[in-house]
Design an enzyme around this catalytic site. Sequence first.
Site, mmCIF file in Angstrom:
data_model
loop_
_atom_site.group_PDB
_atom_site.id
_atom_site.type_symbol
_atom_site.label_atom_id
_atom_site.label_comp_id
_atom_site.label_asym_id
_atom_site.label_seq_id
_atom_site.Cartn_x
_atom_site.Cartn_y
_atom_site.Cartn_z
ATOM 1 N N SER A 106 -2.548 -0.187 6.421
ATOM 2 C CA SER A 106 -2.062 -1.491 6.869
ATOM 3 C C SER A 106 -2.598 -2.546 5.915
ATOM 4 O O SER A 106 -3.736 -2.432 5.427
ATOM 5 C CB SER A 106 -2.574 -1.772 8.285
ATOM 6 O OG SER A 106 -2.405 -3.145 8.585
ATOM 7 N N HIS A 166 0.864 -1.186 0.000
ATOM 8 C CA HIS A 166 0.000 0.000 0.000
ATOM 9 C C HIS A 166 0.902 1.238 0.000
ATOM 10 O O HIS A 166 2.146 1.110 0.000
ATOM 11 C CB HIS A 166 -0.957 -0.022 1.200
ATOM 12 C CG HIS A 166 -0.282 -0.269 2.518
ATOM 13 N ND1 HIS A 166 0.587 0.635 3.102
ATOM 14 C CD2 HIS A 166 -0.338 -1.328 3.370
ATOM 15 C CE1 HIS A 166 1.017 0.160 4.251
ATOM 16 N NE2 HIS A 166 0.490 -1.040 4.441
ATOM 17 N N HIS A 219 3.907 1.440 2.429
ATOM 18 C CA HIS A 219 5.128 0.779 1.956
ATOM 19 C C HIS A 219 5.836 1.652 0.906
ATOM 20 O O HIS A 219 7.059 1.784 0.910
ATOM 21 C CB HIS A 219 4.801 -0.571 1.301
ATOM 22 C CG HIS A 219 4.195 -1.587 2.226
ATOM 23 N ND1 HIS A 219 2.934 -2.108 2.029
ATOM 24 C CD2 HIS A 219 4.668 -2.187 3.345
ATOM 25 C CE1 HIS A 219 2.670 -3.000 2.973
ATOM 26 N NE2 HIS A 219 3.695 -3.064 3.793
HETATM 27 P P1 AMP Z 1 4.578 -4.901 6.804
HETATM 28 O O1 AMP Z 1 4.438 -5.330 5.384
HETATM 29 O O2 AMP Z 1 3.270 -4.590 7.479
HETATM 30 O O3 AMP Z 1 5.475 -5.801 7.614
HETATM 31 O O4 AMP Z 1 5.326 -3.501 6.760
HETATM 32 C C1 AMP Z 1 6.565 -3.339 6.105
HETATM 33 C C2 AMP Z 1 7.151 -2.007 6.486
HETATM 34 O O5 AMP Z 1 6.246 -0.972 6.093
HETATM 35 C C3 AMP Z 1 7.357 -1.868 8.003
HETATM 36 O O6 AMP Z 1 8.571 -1.176 8.245
HETATM 37 C C4 AMP Z 1 6.164 -1.046 8.416
HETATM 38 O O7 AMP Z 1 6.380 -0.292 9.589
HETATM 39 C C5 AMP Z 1 5.984 -0.145 7.213
HETATM 40 N N1 AMP Z 1 4.609 0.359 7.176
HETATM 41 C C6 AMP Z 1 3.467 -0.379 7.300
HETATM 42 N N2 AMP Z 1 2.391 0.433 7.289
HETATM 43 C C7 AMP Z 1 2.866 1.706 7.171
HETATM 44 C C8 AMP Z 1 2.247 2.985 7.106
HETATM 45 N N3 AMP Z 1 0.931 3.139 7.177
HETATM 46 N N4 AMP Z 1 3.038 4.079 6.976
HETATM 47 C C9 AMP Z 1 4.396 3.944 6.920
HETATM 48 N N5 AMP Z 1 5.033 2.755 6.963
HETATM 49 C C10 AMP Z 1 4.284 1.652 7.091
#
Ligand code: AMP
Length: 284
Positions: A187, A34, A37
Amino acid sequence: MRIIRTIAELRRVLDPERAAGRTVGFVPTMGALHDGHLSLVKRARVQTDVVVLSIFVNPTQFNEPSDLAAYPRQEAQDAAIAEGAGVEVIFAPAVEEMYPDGFATLVRVTGTVSETLEGFHRSPSHFDGMATIVAKLLLAVEPHLAYFGQKDAQQLIVVRRMVKDLGIPTQIIACPTLRDPDGLAMSSRNSRLSDVERQRALAIPRSLSAITATVASGEHETAVLAAIAEGILASQDLRIEYVAFVNPTTLERVQWVDAPVLCAIAARVGDVRLIDNAVLEPKT
Ligand code: AMP
């Protein structure tokens, strides 16, 4: 853009880049990409020459098999999104590549930073799984800079601790939380919310805004702030796991907002578990 499945192939592609003096930026993700990321990718593109994004739904950091099974997987769509955002390399290994037969090694960050909040409420092994896979990914990619979201504030603290303790030569860059226009933190799990659940989930960012405004008006006592947030969350029938006020570096609980304080919330909307946070600055 290349999609790479093995650590050996990743090294074959990245070694010459590093040898030629090009810097490598790395964005680890679990996919279902999203704009949150992509904000990390954007930052990496500005600061480094070659941007690598990993997609790996890491089984060892899930404590609930149903959560792991329900985690959204959409690699083809992710590849198109990543390519459009300027990612040069996607590293999307199979589980067996990251956890070969007989795998027996754990990276564990001990103490308050990993044992409270998510570590306590999800499972004590949650951050073992996360730290182990991030260490493996950093060893595989050998990035100069790696990008993490403040949305997962505790993860960021645990990663910083691990990188420092193990002397991993990667600089960790924290990026701000991206939100949808209605305020909900982006998310991958949001796709599992029904329209009604999504409206109810807005109680989470509303709680954080109410707390921030209350602090700005001069309230310092975290028990008072917690009661405000809990009232808003309960009014939408969210199942609260925690509303915590902690030191943003050590994650020790604090009673007063007399220095910057991390307010972290975890709550369930139906089956979906959401987390969010804000840093509160004391009124001067
Ligand atoms: P994930 O795929 O949920 O493990 O997230 C991968 C990376 O993207 C992690 O470092 C998260 O903290 C970051 N991330 C996830 N959601 C957001 C968001 N809404 N804003 C900024 N970074 C995000």
